[in-house]
Design a protein around this motif. Sequence first.
Motif, PDB file in Angstrom:
ATOM      1  N   LYS A   1       0.817  -1.212   0.000  1.00 49.50           N
ATOM      2  CA  LYS A   1       0.000   0.000   0.000  1.00 49.50           C
ATOM      3  C   LYS A   1       0.854   1.267   0.000  1.00 49.50           C
ATOM      4  O   LYS A   1       0.677   2.156  -0.841  1.00 49.50           O
ATOM      5  N   THR A   2       1.775   1.352   0.961  1.00 49.81           N
ATOM      6  CA  THR A   2       2.594   2.558   1.071  1.00 49.81           C
ATOM      7  C   THR A   2       3.559   2.666  -0.097  1.00 49.81           C
ATOM      8  O   THR A   2       3.888   3.775  -0.545  1.00 49.81           O
TER       9      THR A   2
ATOM     10  N   LEU B   1       1.768   4.412  -2.780  1.00 47.62           N
ATOM     11  CA  LEU B   1       1.612   5.823  -2.424  1.00 47.62           C
ATOM     12  C   LEU B   1       2.906   6.601  -2.695  1.00 47.62           C
ATOM     13  O   LEU B   1       2.870   7.706  -3.255  1.00 47.62           O
TER      14      LEU B   1
ATOM     15  N   PHE C   1       1.467  11.903   6.415  1.00 49.43           N
ATOM     16  CA  PHE C   1       2.075  10.637   6.808  1.00 49.43           C
ATOM     17  C   PHE C   1       1.644  10.247   8.223  1.00 49.43           C
ATOM     18  O   PHE C   1       1.121  11.075   8.981  1.00 49.43           O
ATOM     19  N   GLN C   2       1.887   8.975   8.581  1.00 49.45           N
ATOM     20  CA  GLN C   2       1.555   8.502   9.925  1.00 49.45           C
ATOM     21  C   GLN C   2       2.284   9.331  10.976  1.00 49.45           C
ATOM     22  O   GLN C   2       1.710   9.717  11.982  1.00 49.45           O
TER      23      GLN C   2
ATOM     24  N   ASP D   1      -1.245   8.602   4.383  1.00 49.83           N
ATOM     25  CA  ASP D   1      -0.920   7.288   4.942  1.00 49.83           C
ATOM     26  C   ASP D   1      -1.430   7.239   6.379  1.00 49.83           C
ATOM     27  O   ASP D   1      -0.838   7.828   7.279  1.00 49.83           O
TER      28      ASP D   1
ATOM     29  N   VAL E   1      -4.210   5.494   2.305  1.00 51.54           N
ATOM     30  CA  VAL E   1      -3.961   4.190   2.911  1.00 51.54           C
ATOM     31  C   VAL E   1      -4.569   4.213   4.307  1.00 51.54           C
ATOM     32  O   VAL E   1      -4.301   5.123   5.099  1.00 51.54           O
TER      33      VAL E   1
END
Length: 233
Positions: A49-50, A53, A93-94, A171, A203
């Motif tokens: 997934k990432t 991205l 991002f996370q 993400d 994501v």
Amino acid sequence: MDPGPPVVIRGLNHWFGAGEARKQALYDIDLTIARGSLTAVVGPSGSGKTTVLTLVGCLREVQEGSVRLLGHELRHAKPNLLMLLRRRLGFIFQAHNLHDSLTAIENVRMGLQVHGAMDPRREIEAAGHALALLGLADRMDYLPANLSGGQKQRVAIARALVGNPDLILADEPTAALDRESGSNVVDILMRLGKARGTTTIMVTHDGRILDRADRIVTLEEGRIVADTAPFAG
């Protein structure tokens, strides 16, 4: 004139490592993302997934296949083109990746400064508006150390949105947010899609988003195994 889909991926393969340690991460990915849509990309950890991205976001080199971003082919693209395309993207991002020495509004202003010189008053106004949309009007002058984890993530989201990007790549943007804040973020992204044609690829494992996304693409072991709304057109 119709600018066409913002993202078109064909026959995308990707590997990590070299020699005997080389491992394929993506297998023959075909994906077309409609303008203004919110697409959720889901799947277990390590499913690719990432990686998808970061390839769309010009953060990794396209090794095999084709990725067309905002009408431009990324494979073998020159560095100056990649830089210009990144300026048209918003990244969430996370990890919030805030600068500890800057206040919330100063962190958000950085999202505008990549576009070049702007009247400082307009920067402050735009950054303040973005923070207010995310419920942080009373936290603009706070340093990250004085914000909760969820508040830091909302500052990072404001920074991604403030420049009115063509495409938002996110993400797990709501992982650190409570139900109300997460729902508010989705509302904003969907409004941007309808009003400005802003496209979001996200994501996520957040069921609140899956219930509202225009489309859900599922990856397993580097392959697309399900797609709730294949692009037609």
